[in-house]
Write a protein that holds these residues in place. Structure first.
Motif, PDB file in Angstrom:
ATOM      1  N   GLY A 374       0.820  -1.206   0.000  1.00 28.85           N
ATOM      2  CA  GLY A 374       0.000   0.000   0.000  1.00 28.85           C
ATOM      3  C   GLY A 374       0.859   1.264   0.000  1.00 28.85           C
ATOM      4  O   GLY A 374       2.011   1.265   0.446  1.00 28.85           O
ATOM      5  N   GLY A 375       0.286   2.347  -0.499  1.00 28.84           N
ATOM      6  CA  GLY A 375       0.979   3.622  -0.494  1.00 28.84           C
ATOM      7  C   GLY A 375       0.865   4.312   0.844  1.00 28.84           C
ATOM      8  O   GLY A 375       0.010   3.991   1.670  1.00 28.84           O
ATOM      9  N   GLY A 376       1.742   5.281   1.093  1.00 27.28           N
ATOM     10  CA  GLY A 376       1.663   6.088   2.296  1.00 27.28           C
ATOM     11  C   GLY A 376       0.531   7.095   2.206  1.00 27.28           C
ATOM     12  O   GLY A 376      -0.120   7.236   1.177  1.00 27.28           O
ATOM     13  N   GLY A 387       5.051   8.225   0.058  1.00 26.60           N
ATOM     14  CA  GLY A 387       5.551   7.379  -1.018  1.00 26.60           C
ATOM     15  C   GLY A 387       4.545   6.347  -1.482  1.00 26.60           C
ATOM     16  O   GLY A 387       3.650   5.938  -0.733  1.00 26.60           O
ATOM     17  N   GLY A 388       4.690   5.914  -2.714  1.00 30.96           N
ATOM     18  CA  GLY A 388       3.848   4.861  -3.261  1.00 30.96           C
ATOM     19  C   GLY A 388       4.330   3.488  -2.827  1.00 30.96           C
ATOM     20  O   GLY A 388       5.493   3.304  -2.445  1.00 30.96           O
ATOM     21  N   GLY A 389       3.448   2.518  -2.867  1.00 32.78           N
ATOM     22  CA  GLY A 389       3.798   1.150  -2.482  1.00 32.78           C
ATOM     23  C   GLY A 389       4.596   0.443  -3.562  1.00 32.78           C
ATOM     24  O   GLY A 389       4.456   0.737  -4.759  1.00 32.78           O
TER      25      GLY A 389
END
Length: 404
Positions: A374-376, A387-389
């Motif tokens: 998952g992304g932040g 950030g992206g996952g």
């Protein structure tokens, strides 16, 4: 499993089913699918993302729409013009309150199908080449409620195919009596001992959904689902979303139309978690969640803070019909079995077991993809993004299985 794309409507990958893997879409873009006995003899149609798969010796073609489009029929073969459908509307969003007496969860999107053997199956539906073009509308989930005060959630969008319309789920209530926005395919949950919105509105038979729950004192009830009303909850716990329904129409069994959970006034505020991952959870900033996309799940209610409530999940429309009889035979079992280019394919979109007999001895090709991270999230003033996952790992190759 052969997959062909006839447009840009790609299924949304969800927690519960994974839908159609991009690998199969790219590999079998020219048609693919099961080996058939003689020429295909079913309907010829386009629209959505097309998946061919086998159930026993029957070869089906499913057109999966996760966004609006057109189902176009160009010819009717000797297998007839009847189709099976699944029409799920968008779920309603949860209600929200800053510090009041809880709020109700969003109602699930209306659920309608005529898949043979399903307990909610409606009557037969036929298509034709005149007019031949059928508009498909996929309802959006209700947008989250984000007013500064106490607010009822928003209703989901309707989904339609041919003569079948499923109504959007009602928003989770934060008013008494529940406002019109709380009524829908399934109703939004009530709050503080009050009743939620009505379900199966407008009425159809079989019913497309149930009412939102009547809340406990100082609590928020769950939104209604396809097969049950929302739960009332208790003073410290929001009500559970109403139960949904499973149907096997895309090649495997998937769950749809679970209501969103309510949020209570007193800690811990949160509702139970939907074990299918369809309906959103009601609660606070650390516990609430939206309905899952492409399932018609209701959004979770929110209490205690300035964030919006959980949005409803978007709907989905699937049209399926038989195109042929399979001629292949599998030496092993497990997953979704199909046949292509002289090979047997076992597709797993969830955990399972690949089972072989004692006599099995083959060099098997494999393609394995792990889940992505998952992304932040950035919810705080002055923060600097998130950030992206990372993508899940990918492995492919061959391995001997059996005595060889």
């Amino acid at each position: 499993m052969g997959v062909r794309s006839t447009g840009n409507q790609h299924p949304t990958t969800t927690q519960t089913d994974g839908h159609l893997l991009e690998y199969f879409r790219n590999t079998f873009v020219e048609g693919g699918g099961a080996a058939i006995q003689g020429p295909a003899s079913g309907l010829v149609a386009t629209g959505g993302v097309i998946s061919d798969y086998t159930v026993g010796d029957t070869v089906y073609r499913a057109h999966v729409f996760t966004s609006s489009g057109t189902f176009d029929v160009s010819s009717i073969g000797p297998l007839g013009a009847e189709v099976e459908y699944l029409v799920v509307a968008g779920g309603g969003s949860g209600g929200r309150t800053t510090n009041g007496y809880g709020s109700g969860g969003g109602g699930a999107g209306g659920f309608r199908t005529n898949v043979s053997g399903h307990p909610l199956a409606g009557g037969p539906l036929t298509v034709s080449t005149s007019p031949g073009s059928y508009t498909v509308t996929v309802g959006a989930g209700g947008a989250h409620a984000h007013s500064p005060g106490d607010t009822t959630g928003n209703k989901g969008g309707d989904s339609t195919f041919s003569t079948i319309t499923s109504a959007g789920g009602g928003g989770g209530a934060r008013n008494n009596p529940a406002p019109p926005a709380a009524t829908g395919g399934s109703g939004g949950g009530g709050y503080n001992s009050y009743a939620g919105g009505s379900g199966n509105s407008p009425p159809v038979s079989p019913a497309q959904g149930f009412a939102g729950g009547t809340a406990s004192p100082e609590g928020g009830a769950g939104g209604g689902g396809a097969t049950g009303a929302g739960g009332s909850g208790s003073t410290p716990t929001g009500g559970a979303g109403g139960t949904g329904s499973s149907v096997a129409i895309v090649g495997f069994t998937t769950h749809y139309s679970v209501g969103g959970g309510g949020a209570s006034r007193n800690p811990p505020h949160a509702s139970p978690i939907d074990p299918h991952g369809v309906g959103g959870r009601g609660g606070t900033a650390s516990t609430y969640s939206p309905g899952t996309q492409a399932t018609g799940g209701g959004g979770g209610a929110f209490r205690d803070g300035s964030l919006p409530s959980g949005a409803g999940g978007s709907g989905i429309v699937v049209v399926r019909y038989q195109i042929a009889t399979a001629s292949g035979s599998a030496k092993a079992s497990g997953g979704l079995v199909s046949f292509y280019n002289g090979k047997t394919i076992h597709t797993f979109t969830r955990s399972g077991t690949f089972t072989t007999p004692a006599s099995f001895s083959e060099t098997c090709e494999y393609f394995i993809v792990a889940g992505g991270a998952g992304g932040g999230v950035d919810n705080y003033p002055g923060a600097r993004g998130a950030g992206g996952g990372g993508a899940g790992g990918l492995r492919t190759g061959t391995t001997p299985i059996g005595s060889s």
